[in-house]
Design an enzyme around this catalytic site. Structure first.
Site, PDB file in Angstrom:
ATOM      1  CE  LYS A  49      -3.633  -2.577   2.155  1.00 16.75           C
ATOM      2  NZ  LYS A  49      -4.574  -3.110   3.154  1.00 16.75           N
ATOM      3  CD  GLN A  93      -3.238  -4.657   6.512  1.00 16.91           C
ATOM      4  OE1 GLN A  93      -3.484  -3.601   5.870  1.00 16.91           O
ATOM      5  NE2 GLN A  93      -4.064  -5.986   6.027  1.00 16.91           N
ATOM      6  CG  ASP A 116      -9.807  -0.485   5.360  1.00 17.69           C
ATOM      7  OD1 ASP A 116      -9.647  -1.216   3.876  1.00 17.69           O
ATOM      8  OD2 ASP A 116      -9.274  -0.709   6.312  1.00 17.69           O
TER       9      ASP A 116
HETATM   10  N1  GUN Z   1      -6.879  -7.112   5.818  1.00 18.52           N
HETATM   11  C1  GUN Z   1      -7.476  -7.895   4.463  1.00 18.52           C
HETATM   12  N2  GUN Z   1      -8.049  -7.008   3.770  1.00 18.52           N
HETATM   13  C2  GUN Z   1      -8.070  -5.860   4.251  1.00 18.52           C
HETATM   14  C3  GUN Z   1      -8.574  -4.571   3.836  1.00 18.52           C
HETATM   15  O1  GUN Z   1      -9.165  -4.379   2.998  1.00 18.52           O
HETATM   16  N3  GUN Z   1      -8.211  -3.647   4.553  1.00 18.52           N
HETATM   17  C4  GUN Z   1      -7.706  -3.808   5.928  1.00 18.52           C
HETATM   18  N4  GUN Z   1      -7.673  -2.887   6.860  1.00 18.52           N
HETATM   19  N5  GUN Z   1      -7.097  -4.799   6.252  1.00 18.52           N
HETATM   20  C5  GUN Z   1      -7.331  -5.918   5.535  1.00 18.52           C
END
Ligand code: GUN
Length: 291
Positions: A49, A93, A116
């Site tokens: 990211k 996350q 998110d």
């Molecule tokens: N863990 C797995 N997929 C995601 C996501 O799309 N966002 C976040 N914050 N954590 C994740």
């Protein structure tokens, strides 16, 4: 069988966003990435990211609180980011360490910064077909993959395998929406469903998001179906330098020959999640500039 190339489609979106960001007046969009603990998959996702943000011209702020942080401490951190005018988007996350209440943290993120899409308000807006919110990145990425691969869900039977908040539930709502590209007839099934193969075999479009390596086998897929594999599972593999290989929720070697189109793992849904996160972050910046 046609392979849906998530890397290529994501890089098209990233090129579009790079041009959008270059044309934005004022400061660049800023994304706060919060990771608690050293879960190896989370370390790798957050790094991805960060590098993608840099490519696009999005500033990222990486925040790594100690793994011992308390619920109150993490909520205070979120409150500070919510109040910080230099931050457009906030991502925490998942998964968080077990002692933390993840859902309470998702709810704490201000809806206008919730890139998110896990906040109650933004999930509700998906149900209400209200475009002013943020759609969770993996479900949004799946819809984009389908539309850019020429798959129109209108009148099709879409079977979603998995009911998570992050993928299963929101993607089912998106496929169901009354809008171009969607209008699907949607069935959600899961680990507790009786005779799962009988249901998945009805799917014109099968979205596998159950989180179990190679769970979907050839007997579960109708010939000619479109299969979207959301799984990213690490399975031990002594022949690899890392000691593991990545595999999806679909047993690719036997299922792929049956399909009209299928996403690979890696290189399918994964890169789209990151691209849609960037799209949401740019949207957050544009909305905050308009306020
Ligand atoms: N863990 C797995 N997929 C995601 C996501 O799309 N966002 C976040 N914050 N954590 C994740």
């Amino acid at each position: 069988m046609q392979l849906i190339d998530g890397n290529r489609i994501a890089s098209d979106i990233i090129a579009e966003l790079t041009a959008t960001v270059a044309a934005l007046p004022g400061r660049k969009p800023c994304l706060a990435l919060v990771r608690v603990g050293e879960d190896p998959a989370s370390v790798s996702y957050v790094k991805k990211k960060e590098t993608t943000a840099a490519t696009i011209g999005v500033t990222s702020r990486i925040i790594l609180p100690p793994v011992t942080i308390t619920q109150a401490g993490l909520e205070k951190l979120i409150d500070e980011l919510n109040a910080d005018p230099a931050v457009d988007g906030i991502l925490v996350q998942s998964p968080l360490p077990k002692h933390l209440d993840e859902l309470a943290i998702f709810r704490r993120v201000a809806p206008r910064k919730d890139v998110d899409g896990f906040n109650t308000i933004n999930l509700g807006k998906v149900a209400q077909e209200d475009d002013t919110g943020f759609v969770a990145c993996t479900p949004a990425g799946i819809m984009e993959l389908l539309s850019r691969s020429g798959v129109d869900l209108k009148g099709k039977h879409v079977v979603v395998l998995g009911r998570s908040l992050i993928v299963g539930k929101p993607v089912a709502l998106l496929a169901l929406q009354k809008r171009a590209g969607a209008n699907g007839t949607v069935t959600i099934c899961h680990s507790g469903t009786h005779d799962l193969p009988a249901i998945t075999r009805l799917a014109d479009v099968l979205i596998a998001a159950i989180g179990r390596a190679e769970f979907v086998t050839a007997d579960m897929v109708k010939p000619g179906a479109v299969v979207i594999d959301v799984g990213i599972n690490r399975v031990p593999d002594a022949t690899k330098k890392t000691g593991y290989r990545l595999t999806g929720d679909v047993h690719f070697p036997t299922v792929a020959p049956l399909c009209a189109q299928i996403t690979p793992v890696p290189g399918g849904v994964g890169p789209m999640t990151v691209a849609m996160l960037m799209k949401n972050t740019v949207k957050a910046r544009i909305l905050s500039a308009a306020m």
